[in-house]
Write a protein that holds these residues in place. Structure first.
Motif, PDB file in Angstrom:
ATOM      1  N   PHE A 137       0.838  -1.198   0.000  1.00 49.12           N
ATOM      2  CA  PHE A 137       0.000   0.000   0.000  1.00 49.12           C
ATOM      3  C   PHE A 137       0.877   1.253   0.000  1.00 49.12           C
ATOM      4  N   GLN A 141       0.764   4.315  -2.762  1.00 43.67           N
ATOM      5  CA  GLN A 141       0.426   5.675  -2.331  1.00 43.67           C
ATOM      6  C   GLN A 141       1.563   6.661  -2.524  1.00 43.67           C
ATOM      7  N   VAL A 146      -3.642   6.378  -4.411  1.00 42.11           N
ATOM      8  CA  VAL A 146      -3.759   4.959  -4.731  1.00 42.11           C
ATOM      9  C   VAL A 146      -4.854   4.841  -5.780  1.00 42.11           C
ATOM     10  N   LEU A 154      -4.464  -4.847  -5.101  1.00 33.72           N
ATOM     11  CA  LEU A 154      -4.197  -5.083  -3.684  1.00 33.72           C
ATOM     12  C   LEU A 154      -5.267  -5.986  -3.067  1.00 33.72           C
ATOM     13  N   LYS A 172      -6.016  -0.311   4.493  1.00 38.91           N
ATOM     14  CA  LYS A 172      -6.421   0.616   3.438  1.00 38.91           C
ATOM     15  C   LYS A 172      -6.704   2.000   4.009  1.00 38.91           C
TER      16      LYS A 172
END
Length: 245
Positions: A137, A141, A146, A154, A172
């Motif tokens: 993640f 990002q 994202v 993901l 998340k």
């Protein structure tokens, strides 16, 4: 330990010859059941089957390449994020060696997320897989947002790693701004009572404490520390909002 029990039983049944045979068999079982393999000893505290550091790093890099290429283009900021992360955690010499491998991986047209995740799922504890997802993640990002394609990838990876939905949404929420993020990170609803908030914080703090991620892989260890800080931050946000002491 097994070898001494086996030796005792052997002696009890067949006297001295039985004790010798029991000791030999018990020694084999001790070595087979433990982590006698030096190549896997680095991960012996958190793996379910043996996995060498080289295999772990290669599969980690492969997952990185999947996320970087998820939206159909290779973003330089995401590449820089991965490079800086490995430089800061491994040092220049090892990071450069790792990135020579990474350059080969990123050039490959097809890397199977399902195959890689199946390998990792079988050999790592759940806590480590959560940190893998947290790290991925972070890559997604690193260019400021994202994308939808990255989120979908993901979700796919989380499924292959058998990461629960609540845990996925919690991670998340640490990277995608949305309403009630602090509650999502603690995996509770906004209408939870103060006692439920406190209980959720204790559960999450214990669950994501870096001490539970026993590893010499610096990238994963740092990911655990970051996630633990996010859990603390989420609780402090709710404390301030509600006036919880």
């Amino acid at each position: 330990m097994i070898k001494w029990v086996a030796a005792f039983l052997g002696y009890f049944l067949f006297r001295f010859p039985g004790a010798v045979l029991g000791f030999i068999v018990g020694t084999f079982l001790d070595n087979f059941g433990g982590s006698g393999n030096k190549a896997s000893s680095v991960f012996q505290d958190y793996t379910r089957q043996s996995v060498s550091p080289a295999d772990f790093e290669l599969n980690l890099l492969s997952l990185c390449s999947i996320i970087i290429k998820a939206d159909g283009q290779v973003n330089q900021r995401e590449l820089d994020y991965v490079r800086q992360y490995f430089l800061s955690t491994y040092g220049k010499e090892k990071a450069n060696a790792i990135f020579r491998t990474f350059n080969e991986v990123i050039k490959k047209r097809e890397v199977s997320a399902q195959r890689i995740c199946a390998f990792m799922e079988q050999r790592t504890r759940y806590e480590v897989r959560l940190q893998l997802l947290h790290f991925l993640f972070g890559i997604a990002q690193s260019d400021g947002q994202v994308s939808k394609a990255e989120v979908e990838k993901l979700i796919e990876i989380a499924g292959y790693l058998r990461v629960g939905r609540n845990d996925f949404e919690s991670i998340k929420a640490m990277f995608i701004e949305a309403a009630d993020n602090a509650y999502k990170i603690l995996e509770i609803n906004k209408n939870a009572t103060d006692d439920e908030v406190k209980k959720a914080y204790r559960t999450m703090a214990k669950k994501y404490h870096p001490d539970r991620v026993v590893t010499e892989n610096e990238a994963i260890r740092k990911g655990a520390e970051e996630k633990f800080k996010e859990v603390q931050k989420a609780y402090e946000t709710i404390q301030k909002e509600r006036g919880i002491s």
